[in-house]
Design a protein around this motif. Structure first.
Motif, PDB file in Angstrom:
ATOM      1  N   ALA A 211      55.036  61.315  -8.436  1.00  0.00           N
ATOM      2  CA  ALA A 211      54.703  62.789  -8.534  1.00  0.00           C
ATOM      3  C   ALA A 211      55.545  63.505  -8.018  1.00  0.00           C
ATOM      4  N   ILE A 212      55.884  63.005  -6.834  1.00  0.00           N
ATOM      5  CA  ILE A 212      56.976  63.851  -5.894  1.00  0.00           C
ATOM      6  C   ILE A 212      58.317  63.807  -6.723  1.00  0.00           C
ATOM      7  N   ARG A 213      58.570  62.778  -7.419  1.00  0.00           N
ATOM      8  CA  ARG A 213      59.946  62.760  -7.794  1.00  0.00           C
ATOM      9  C   ARG A 213      60.280  63.736  -9.298  1.00  0.00           C
ATOM     10  N   ASP A 214      58.811  64.199  -9.541  1.00  0.00           N
ATOM     11  CA  ASP A 214      58.829  65.077 -10.553  1.00  0.00           C
ATOM     12  C   ASP A 214      58.620  66.509 -10.129  1.00  0.00           C
ATOM     13  N   ASP A 215      58.973  66.817  -8.921  1.00  0.00           N
ATOM     14  CA  ASP A 215      58.889  67.952  -8.124  1.00  0.00           C
ATOM     15  C   ASP A 215      57.381  68.328  -8.086  1.00  0.00           C
ATOM     16  N   ASN A 216      56.311  67.703  -7.900  1.00  0.00           N
ATOM     17  CA  ASN A 216      55.100  68.096  -7.544  1.00  0.00           C
ATOM     18  C   ASN A 216      54.924  68.249  -6.065  1.00  0.00           C
ATOM     19  N   THR A 217      54.552  69.511  -5.847  1.00  0.00           N
ATOM     20  CA  THR A 217      54.370  69.998  -4.592  1.00  0.00           C
ATOM     21  C   THR A 217      53.290  69.713  -3.821  1.00  0.00           C
ATOM     22  N   LYS A 218      52.087  69.535  -4.897  1.00  0.00           N
ATOM     23  CA  LYS A 218      50.761  69.052  -4.251  1.00  0.00           C
ATOM     24  C   LYS A 218      50.697  67.701  -3.945  1.00  0.00           C
ATOM     25  N   ALA A 219      51.527  66.876  -4.579  1.00  0.00           N
ATOM     26  CA  ALA A 219      51.786  65.393  -4.255  1.00  0.00           C
ATOM     27  C   ALA A 219      52.258  65.325  -2.914  1.00  0.00           C
ATOM     28  N   PHE A 220      53.436  66.272  -2.779  1.00  0.00           N
ATOM     29  CA  PHE A 220      53.910  66.004  -1.415  1.00  0.00           C
ATOM     30  C   PHE A 220      53.275  66.725  -0.084  1.00  0.00           C
ATOM     31  N   ASP A 221      52.472  67.593  -0.658  1.00  0.00           N
ATOM     32  CA  ASP A 221      51.431  68.148   0.743  1.00  0.00           C
ATOM     33  C   ASP A 221      50.625  67.051   0.914  1.00  0.00           C
ATOM     34  N   ALA A 222      50.140  66.369  -0.009  1.00  0.00           N
ATOM     35  CA  ALA A 222      49.129  65.015   0.297  1.00  0.00           C
ATOM     36  C   ALA A 222      50.050  64.110   1.172  1.00  0.00           C
ATOM     37  N   LEU A 223      50.897  63.766   0.817  1.00  0.00           N
ATOM     38  CA  LEU A 223      51.968  62.646   1.435  1.00  0.00           C
ATOM     39  C   LEU A 223      51.930  63.245   2.899  1.00  0.00           C
ATOM     40  N   PHE A 224      52.363  64.624   3.106  1.00  0.00           N
ATOM     41  CA  PHE A 224      52.703  65.173   4.471  1.00  0.00           C
ATOM     42  C   PHE A 224      51.351  65.203   5.438  1.00  0.00           C
ATOM     43  N   GLU A 225      50.388  65.493   4.571  1.00  0.00           N
ATOM     44  CA  GLU A 225      48.924  65.266   5.301  1.00  0.00           C
ATOM     45  C   GLU A 225      48.509  63.921   5.882  1.00  0.00           C
TER      46      GLU A 225
END
Length: 70
Positions: free
Chosen positions: A14-28
């Motif tokens: 999802a992150i590779r598709d620029d999904n910021t919510k997925a990145f937020d989840a990975l960050f958390e």
């Protein structure tokens, strides 16, 4: 979408598709562990937080270059 329940591989897809919510989840998911590791070396909370921020910024900026995670 509740990305917190996704695997790392699903998040990266999802992150590779620029999904910021997925990145937020990975960050958390990983912020605390990375910060704790940095702090164990530096014994400086602010410097450790800066390192974590830099790591995640670099990951986001290069997210399209990251291959699939297994």
């Amino acid at each position: 979408m509740l990305f917190e329940k996704y695997s790392d591989a699903e998040l990266w897809s999802a992150i590779r598709d620029d999904n910021t919510k997925a990145f937020d989840a990975l960050f958390e998911r990983y912020w605390s562990a990375i910060h704790t590791t940095a702090f164990s070396y530096l014994n400086d909370a602010d410097a450790s937080a800066e390192i974590v921020q830099e790591i995640f910024l670099t990951l986001w900026q290069n997210s399209t270059c990251i291959k699939s995670v297994k």
